[in-house]
Design a protein around this motif. Sequence first.
Motif, PDB file in Angstrom:
ATOM      1  N   GLU A  40      -1.689  14.412  89.926  1.00 18.04           N
ATOM      2  CA  GLU A  40      -1.220  13.624  88.775  1.00 18.04           C
ATOM      3  C   GLU A  40       0.289  13.600  88.860  1.00 18.04           C
ATOM      4  OE1 GLU A  40      -2.569  14.431  84.812  1.00 18.04           O
ATOM      5  OE2 GLU A  40      -4.526  15.043  85.599  1.00 18.04           O
ATOM      6  N   ARG A  41       0.801  12.449  89.223  1.00 17.72           N
ATOM      7  CA  ARG A  41       2.222  12.333  89.547  1.00 17.72           C
ATOM      8  C   ARG A  41       3.146  12.734  88.392  1.00 17.72           C
ATOM      9  NH1 ARG A  41       3.553   7.415  93.338  1.00 17.72           N
ATOM     10  NH2 ARG A  41       5.806   7.519  93.380  1.00 17.72           N
ATOM     11  N   ASP A  42       2.828  12.264  87.180  1.00 10.16           N
ATOM     12  CA  ASP A  42       3.691  12.571  86.032  1.00 10.16           C
ATOM     13  C   ASP A  42       3.761  14.073  85.792  1.00 10.16           C
ATOM     14  OD1 ASP A  42       4.111   9.942  85.747  1.00 10.16           O
ATOM     15  OD2 ASP A  42       2.771   9.658  84.030  1.00 10.16           O
ATOM     16  N   LEU A  43       2.573  14.689  85.856  1.00  9.27           N
ATOM     17  CA  LEU A  43       2.499  16.134  85.627  1.00  9.27           C
ATOM     18  C   LEU A  43       3.255  16.888  86.721  1.00  9.27           C
ATOM     19  CD1 LEU A  43       1.390  18.625  84.172  1.00  9.27           C
ATOM     20  CD2 LEU A  43      -0.720  18.373  85.477  1.00  9.27           C
ATOM     21  N   PHE A  44       3.085  16.442  87.964  1.00 11.44           N
ATOM     22  CA  PHE A  44       3.746  17.079  89.105  1.00 11.44           C
ATOM     23  C   PHE A  44       5.274  16.991  88.964  1.00 11.44           C
ATOM     24  CE2 PHE A  44       4.978  16.617  93.760  1.00 11.44           C
ATOM     25  CZ  PHE A  44       4.932  17.970  94.015  1.00 11.44           C
TER      26      PHE A  44
END
Lengths: 135, 245
Positions: A40-44
């Motif tokens: 999950e790009r945003d979370l990463f």
Amino acid sequence: MHEWAVAEGVVDTLLELGKKERAKRIVRVKLRVGELRQIERDLFEFALRELAKGTIAEGMGVEVEVERSVMCCRVCGFKWSFDEVKEKLGEEENEAIHFLPDILPVYVKCPGCGSVDFEVSEGRGVVIWSVEMEK
Amino acid sequence: MELDPRRVAVRKMLGRVKRVVSVVSTKGGVGKSMISVTFALILSRRGYRVGLLDLDLHNPSAHVILGECGAPSEDRGILPPEVHGLKFVSIVHFSDGRPVFLRGGEISDTIVELLSVSQWGSLDFLIVDMPPGSGDELLETIKLLQGLEVLAVSTPSKLAREAVEKMVAMLEEMGVRVVGVVENMVPPGSLGERDERVLGKIRFDGRVEEAIGKVEELLSTDFAMDVERVVEAYLRASNIRRGVK
């Protein structure tokens, strides 16, 4: 959800590099993350920024490029990508691949010949490929 | 530039693990998994904090011996389940018990992935059940795990002994600490024969097969009694005093 574990590895690696290079600040990092990780790009990116707080990497620019996967069958030579087979997998199977991308042949066969002997030639790992530092 | 952040992550994940002991052999079927699991259980019953990692990716069996594998939970990686007092990680947590097909590079990669996401926390010992041979699994763990110790398993067979001796010599040349050779499946009559290289001998015990999957029964066998002597010899040889952690 191992975005935090991957982010921790990235930040620690950057800090080690910064120390070795005697950098005052890590300005920007560019990363390539394999599609198989289903991150999950945003979370990463959030995890990267949070973990960098209070270090020389605080406020660094982050560029994450998701590398499309390429699987190549060692038996018939057929090539395909993960998004062509992902829909057929259950939640738990996707979760297992998220943690251990190399386990893919346990759940997926070559769409061309049904073999499990295929190579994930792209789209598996996490690579730091560019770091901009202020010395 | 290409940096792999997982290798730094492995160091951090294992940062609070005091000792890592890999149980190895050149041959299959010599009892590595039985010894690994029993060794780990005995250390745990003595009050040590113990993890068990099954790195036999193609043929994992530690969960069969334990009778259950538990389910990892997630928190910034995976938290190993507690199985009979051991923090336990195996490929079966991800393969759902299905056959695993991996080639050399993928084996190394899977080991790095597993170790970079497994949150072991504070452990006195991490026991690693290795597959037979001196291939990717062994070489990758030597590369990844600083200060790795090795317990080599043999049988009284000349074939096993000779191959294990060569393996031990190779490991020592690589700077790996070999804590000793354990001779398993020894006929009762030959237990008294002394051999300086042998850390301990374990009798052939027909009850062991019946005890697979039943931990309490396993720990009551002659086999477990002999493994306990091996544990004591290991602790003595490593200068670890009982109760000191």
